[in-house]
Design an enzyme around this catalytic site. Structure first.
Site, short mmCIF file in Angstrom:
data_model
loop_
_atom_site.label_atom_id
_atom_site.label_comp_id
_atom_site.label_asym_id
_atom_site.label_seq_id
_atom_site.Cartn_x
_atom_site.Cartn_y
_atom_site.Cartn_z
CD GLN A 1 33.54 35.96 42.48
OE1 GLN A 1 32.97 35.07 43.10
NE2 GLN A 1 34.86 36.03 42.43
CD GLN B 1 39.71 34.85 43.24
OE1 GLN B 1 38.84 34.06 42.98
NE2 GLN B 1 40.91 34.48 43.57
N GLY C 1 32.73 27.60 41.30
CA GLY C 1 32.72 27.75 42.74
C GLY C 1 33.59 28.92 43.13
CD GLU D 1 38.92 30.72 46.06
OE1 GLU D 1 38.07 30.42 45.20
OE2 GLU D 1 39.97 31.34 45.81
CG ASN D 2 33.36 33.72 48.92
OD1 ASN D 2 34.30 34.45 48.64
ND2 ASN D 2 32.28 33.61 48.15
CG HIS E 1 39.46 23.77 42.88
ND1 HIS E 1 40.76 23.68 42.44
CD2 HIS E 1 39.17 25.10 42.91
CE1 HIS E 1 41.23 24.89 42.18
NE2 HIS E 1 40.28 25.77 42.46
CD GLU E 2 35.83 26.33 44.45
OE1 GLU E 2 36.43 27.23 45.07
OE2 GLU E 2 35.90 26.20 43.20
CG HIS F 1 40.79 27.70 46.91
ND1 HIS F 1 41.93 28.37 46.56
CD2 HIS F 1 40.11 27.48 45.75
CE1 HIS F 1 41.95 28.54 45.23
NE2 HIS F 1 40.86 28.00 44.72
CD GLU G 1 42.41 29.23 41.79
OE1 GLU G 1 42.35 28.01 42.01
OE2 GLU G 1 41.54 30.03 42.18
CG ASP H 1 37.51 39.49 36.42
OD1 ASP H 1 37.76 38.42 37.00
OD2 ASP H 1 36.84 40.41 36.93
CE1 TYR I 1 41.34 27.48 39.10
CE2 TYR I 1 42.22 29.10 37.58
CZ TYR I 1 41.30 28.74 38.55
OH TYR I 1 40.36 29.63 38.96
ZN LIG Z 1 40.40 27.84 42.73
#
Ligand SMILES: [Zn+2]
Length: 590
Positions: free
Chosen positions: A126, A128, A258, A260-261, A284-285, A288, A307, A364, A372
């Site tokens: 992960q 991001q 989720g 969004e890779n 949502h994903e 992206h 976002e 983070d 968002y």
């Molecule tokens: Zn997002």
């Protein structure tokens, strides 16, 4: 485009990484990746080249057979360590050997007993926002994009997946080699890999799903409509730029709903409910792929561009597929969540501005729904100022003009002034973007599904609760909203009645459970404890875990139980989540 990103050591006036060729050996015995990477730059480089790193062991750097001297900076808590290549002497490529730490912040290594099949270990990344630097040295800023090729060597019997095209697989004696190509340029935070006991099922011509074998059948059913979702999104936002849209079902400890890779969304297994009800998450994903992966924020201070636009776009997909009533209901839930997050920061907190100033702060640590939902409301205000037809033309032009680029908030506002001046005039742009809290005038939102919940909330005041049959017929977001609209604390009796009528003791729907657990904790309903234990063990979502543990630490009855519960479950969670919850509990004195 800024020359500096406050969350990176990269100097954007220097040469930039254009392509990476990675040989990655996945070592489950040592919980390490051993990587040999060839870097191709966008121009020949002389003088220093600065890269980001965190907890990396760099063995050597070479260019054209010549050893390149490098210096490691002091480790910094948020930024990690600068790697300075002293002088590439005009080379435009170099090779670097590096080993990750067993505690690499981007990686979670799971032992077999923490997976669905229980037979093989699992590792996933992960990246991001600032974790790619714990995998290999890079310009770990969304302003720099690169393509890559990767060769992953894994123990035989395991499958490697990446957010890239798989171009080959060869078996050797006790190893298997997987080859990947990523021809579309990505920022480092979208680099992603996973290795485990994974099977794949095709869902449509461009869609499919990876999951551990015991979950594959259920996952394929749950996400069977992804191909039509992809078509609906293309009708709204233009052609899909990433060839395939596959999902990878993660282990339960996955820290978000989720990620969004590109080409391969990582999704929580908690979305597999047997009723296809978490479709807003997939919307949502998927969104992206246009807003975020194609047009990216230049720095994490511009995160709302990513976002906010994606929340706007996912709402449009939901509206197209499920109708305006459901879309409006979802808006109402998100607005309520946004108000809660603003209250938690405090109404004057700079973390409630769309454009933030997070220099020295770990993004983070201040993650919330503000970028968002406040971002979406701002965009919706612009839409309502000029009408949908005009706004849709603006949206498509925005995506077309800035594809594969990274934007600052100011780049966006300049584009808005130029392309949609009447919206920029009609809406208080300064208040939305640069001032904390919510502006007084919010865009209009309507949904009869929402109105029904408000009525039921009034009935609750008068002592009436929905029956089990009524609650079962509600849309899942109506149940969530009902729980959210109740008073902050209710009687123990009402806790028990709501638990029964909404079927919460046996539900698999963790979004509802999350709302009820916090309400029940605040209300002193100690019977909720076994459900709380199961939730803390099973749900890896960092946003929810932090808020659930906060409620436990703040209620008198559960405060002494909070730290022992966390110590019991912490090893099940992602290192990022574990660290953040631990830090929160310390701040709360438990
Ligand atoms: Zn997002």
């Amino acid at each position: 485009m800024p020359s500096h990103d406050p969350h990176s050591h990269a100097d954007l006036t220097q040469a930039r990484i254009r392509h990476l060729d990675l040989h990655i050996e996945v070592d489950f015995a040592a919980n390490r990746l051993r990587i040999v990477a060839e870097y191709l730059l966008d121009r020949p480089a002389t003088g220093p080249l600065d890269l980001d790193s965190r907890d990396l062991d760099i063995a050597s750097i070479e260019a054209g057979g010549r050893r390149i001297e490098f210096e490691m900076g002091e480790p910094e808590v948020v930024l990690g360590q600068r790697v300075r290549l002293l002088d590439l002497g005009g080379a435009d490529r170099f090779t670097l050997s590096v080993t990750t730490s067993p505690h690499a912040s981007a990686l979670q290594w799971l032992e077999a007993h923490h997976t669905a099949s229980g037979r093989h270990p699992f590792v996933y990344s992960q990246c991001q926002p600032l974790h790619a630097r714990s995998l290999f040295p890079c310009q770990d800023t969304p302003s720099v994009r690169f393509t890559y090729a990767a060769r992953l060597t894994v123990p035989k019997g395991l499958t490697a997946a990446m957010a890239a095209a798989c171009t080959g697989r060869e078996a050797h004696r006790d190893l298997e080699v997987f080859r990947f190509e990523m021809p579309q340029a990505i920022p480092s935070y979208l680099f992603a890999l996973a290795v485990g006991d994974l099977a794949f099922r095709q869902l449509g011509p461009r869609t499919g799903v990876y999951a551990e074998p015991p979950l594959l059948e259920a996952a394929a059913w749950e996400f069977a409509e992804n191909e039509s979702r992809l078509a609906a999104a293309e009708a709204l936002f233009g052609p899909y730029a990433w060839d395939r849209y596959d999902l990878l079902v993660m282990p339960p400890s996955f820290p978000s709903n989720g990620m969004e890779n590109p080409r391969l969304t990582f999704v929580t297994p908690l979305a597999i409910l047997g009723d296809r009800s978490r479709m807003a998450l997939i919307a949502h994903e998927l969104a992206h792929a246009w807003t975020g992966n194609l047009v990216t924020n230049a720095t994490w201070d511009d995160f709302w561009l990513n976002e906010g636009w994606t929340t706007y776009a996912d709402h449009r997909i939901t509206e197209a597929l499920e109708g305006p009533e459901v879309a409006g209901l979802l808006q109402a839930v998100l607005l309520d969540v946004l108000r809660e997050d603003i209250r938690a920061f405090g109404p004057d907190s700079p973390h409630t501005c769309l454009k933030t100033s997070l220099a020295g702060i770990d993004p983070d640590a201040v993650f919330s729904r503000v970028p968002y939902m406040k971002g979406q409301l701002f965009l919706l205000s612009l839409e309502q100022a000029v009408g949908r037809l005009r706004f849709d033309a603006f949206l498509r032009e925005y995506i077309r003009r800035f594809r594969f680029q990274s934007l600052t908030t100011e780049d966006f506002l300049a584009f808005l002034e130029r392309e949609l001046p009447e919206a920029a005039q009609a809406v208080d742009v300064q208040a939305w973007v640069y001032r904390p809290g919510l502006p007084e005038r919010l865009p209009a939102m309507r949904s009869a599904l929402y109105d029904e919940v408000v009525r039921r909330r009034r009935d609750f005041e008068a002592g009436a609760l929905p029956s089990s049959a009524e609650a079962a017929a509600w849309h899942p977001y109506q149940r969530i909203l009902f729980l959210r609209l109740l008073p902050p604390t209710i009687s123990i009796d009402d806790c028990g009645r709501i638990e029964a009528s909404l079927g919460l003791r046996t539900t698999k729907r963790t979004l509802e459970l999350y709302e009820f657990l916090r309400l029940a904790t605040r209300s002193g309903y100690a019977q909720v404890w076994p459900m709380m234990e199961a939730f803390a063990e099973r749900v890896g979502n960092e946003y929810q875990l932090k808020r659930v543990f906060r409620s436990l630490a703040e209620a008198e009855w559960s405060r002494p139980l909070t730290r022992p519960l966390f110590e019991r479950v912490r090893h099940r969670h992602h290192p990022i989540t574990e660290g953040l919850v631990d830090q929160l509990l310390r701040e709360l004195g438990v």
